[in-house]
Design an enzyme around this catalytic site. Structure first.
Site, PDB file in Angstrom:
ATOM      1  N   ASP A 166      21.354  44.292  63.978  1.00 47.58           N
ATOM      2  CA  ASP A 166      21.815  43.307  63.006  1.00 47.58           C
ATOM      3  C   ASP A 166      22.101  44.068  61.703  1.00 47.58           C
ATOM      4  O   ASP A 166      21.649  45.205  61.528  1.00 47.58           O
ATOM      5  CB  ASP A 166      20.735  42.248  62.798  1.00 47.58           C
ATOM      6  N   ARG A 167      22.831  43.465  60.786  1.00 46.22           N
ATOM      7  CA  ARG A 167      23.173  44.165  59.546  1.00 46.22           C
ATOM      8  C   ARG A 167      22.238  43.776  58.408  1.00 46.22           C
ATOM      9  O   ARG A 167      21.351  44.541  58.020  1.00 46.22           O
ATOM     10  CB  ARG A 167      24.632  43.867  59.150  1.00 46.22           C
ATOM     11  N   ASP A 168      22.394  42.562  57.877  1.00 43.10           N
ATOM     12  CA  ASP A 168      21.591  42.139  56.721  1.00 43.10           C
ATOM     13  C   ASP A 168      20.128  41.970  57.125  1.00 43.10           C
ATOM     14  O   ASP A 168      19.811  41.258  58.083  1.00 43.10           O
ATOM     15  CB  ASP A 168      22.129  40.815  56.175  1.00 43.10           C
ATOM     16  N   THR A 205      26.671  41.078  63.826  1.00 45.83           N
ATOM     17  CA  THR A 205      26.225  40.358  62.636  1.00 45.83           C
ATOM     18  C   THR A 205      26.961  39.033  62.462  1.00 45.83           C
ATOM     19  O   THR A 205      28.181  38.954  62.698  1.00 45.83           O
ATOM     20  CB  THR A 205      26.411  41.242  61.374  1.00 45.83           C
ATOM     21  N   ASN A 206      26.228  38.009  62.063  1.00 47.58           N
ATOM     22  CA  ASN A 206      26.842  36.731  61.685  1.00 47.58           C
ATOM     23  C   ASN A 206      27.345  36.828  60.246  1.00 47.58           C
ATOM     24  O   ASN A 206      26.579  37.205  59.357  1.00 47.58           O
ATOM     25  CB  ASN A 206      25.824  35.590  61.774  1.00 47.58           C
ATOM     26  N   GLN A 207      28.604  36.490  60.033  1.00 46.04           N
ATOM     27  CA  GLN A 207      29.188  36.521  58.692  1.00 46.04           C
ATOM     28  C   GLN A 207      29.947  35.225  58.427  1.00 46.04           C
ATOM     29  O   GLN A 207      31.169  35.203  58.257  1.00 46.04           O
ATOM     30  CB  GLN A 207      30.101  37.747  58.549  1.00 46.04           C
ATOM     31  N   CYS A 224      30.665  37.651  63.664  1.00 44.57           N
ATOM     32  CA  CYS A 224      31.100  36.269  63.874  1.00 44.57           C
ATOM     33  C   CYS A 224      31.418  35.660  62.514  1.00 44.57           C
ATOM     34  O   CYS A 224      30.549  35.635  61.640  1.00 44.57           O
ATOM     35  CB  CYS A 224      30.004  35.476  64.574  1.00 44.57           C
ATOM     36  N   HIS A 283      32.190  32.460  61.974  1.00 45.47           N
ATOM     37  CA  HIS A 283      32.121  31.002  62.049  1.00 45.47           C
ATOM     38  C   HIS A 283      30.896  30.410  61.355  1.00 45.47           C
ATOM     39  O   HIS A 283      29.847  31.040  61.283  1.00 45.47           O
ATOM     40  CB  HIS A 283      32.128  30.561  63.516  1.00 45.47           C
ATOM     41  N   ARG A 339      28.375  33.288  67.559  1.00 49.49           N
ATOM     42  CA  ARG A 339      27.360  33.276  66.508  1.00 49.49           C
ATOM     43  C   ARG A 339      25.967  33.355  67.127  1.00 49.49           C
ATOM     44  O   ARG A 339      25.592  32.503  67.938  1.00 49.49           O
ATOM     45  CB  ARG A 339      27.487  32.005  65.645  1.00 49.49           C
ATOM     46  N   ASP A 377      16.204  40.989  62.478  1.00 49.76           N
ATOM     47  CA  ASP A 377      15.176  40.522  61.541  1.00 49.76           C
ATOM     48  C   ASP A 377      14.947  39.024  61.654  1.00 49.76           C
ATOM     49  O   ASP A 377      14.291  38.435  60.797  1.00 49.76           O
ATOM     50  CB  ASP A 377      15.565  40.872  60.097  1.00 49.76           C
TER      51      ASP A 377
END
Length: 201
Positions: free
Chosen positions: A7-9, A50-52, A89, A91, A100, A126
């Site tokens: 994951d990113r953030d 990552t979800n964006q 993603c 959405h 997502r 996380d």
């Protein structure tokens, strides 16, 4: 081929309550660059998922997210690490997309594009959504307490007691490397594992 998904953030960079909206707001978490350099020494593809939703919420355009990812990748490369692919993603949750997290669409797409065996791979996240995305495809989830993990490290063991929890990305990477070393030591030797002798003369 196994991979390490990230994951990113909250794993690579700080998870801001108002979202990372530009490169100026991007901050690598302590130890993240060192951990990525260690992962780069393995043969495994390193893939960010990552979800964006900030894109479809109209907070930033997709081009800004792409710029952040280009700069993030370049910074990682300058210090000896690498990222082999980034999938995100755009959405909002209410759009009900398949990409997502906790839906596994990003993982399936990466597996198709890169020839990854999901059941042999790892996902470091996380949040509960990362854990559930990994479990949906048979991937080994690892939770870190940075980012949202600080709040969800009690929730995850209640639902998924088998998921290991770590302080941060460097600790999670160390666990993967130790586990991989054990796998190599206990795996039966195949003929293809034995190097061919060089011809004499």
């Amino acid at each position: 081929m196994r991979a390490v998904f990230l994951d990113r953030d909250g794993v690579i960079c700080e998870n801001r309550p108002d979202h990372v909206k530009s490169w100026a707001e991007f901050r690598f978490l302590p130890g993240a660059l060192f951990a990525l350099r260690r992962l780069a020494e393995t043969p495994f593809p390193i893939v960010v998922v990552t979800n964006q939703a900030i894109i479809h919420r109209g907070i930033v355009p997709a081009e800004m997210v792409d710029e952040i990812h280009v700069r993030m990748t370049q910074s990682i490369q300058r210090l000896g690490g690498r990222l082999d692919a980034i999938y995100y993603c755009p959405h909002r949750p209410e759009e009900g997309c398949f990409c997502r997290k906790p839906k596994p669409g990003l993982l399936f797409q990466a597996a198709k594009d890169l020839g990854i065996s999901l059941e042999d791979s790892y996902l470091i996240g996380d949040a509960l959504t990362d854990v559930e995305a990994a479990l949906a495809v048979g991937c080994q989830p690892l939770l870190v307490r940075t980012g949202r993990g600080a709040l969800q490290s009690d929730l995850v063991p209640q639902r998924y007691p088998e998921v290991p929890i770590f302080r941060d990305l460097p600790e999670a990477v160390s666990w993967i490397l130790r586990r991989e070393a054990r796998i190599l030591l206990t795996r039966p030797l195949k003929v293809t594992d034995v190097p061919l002798a060089a011809p004499l003369g």
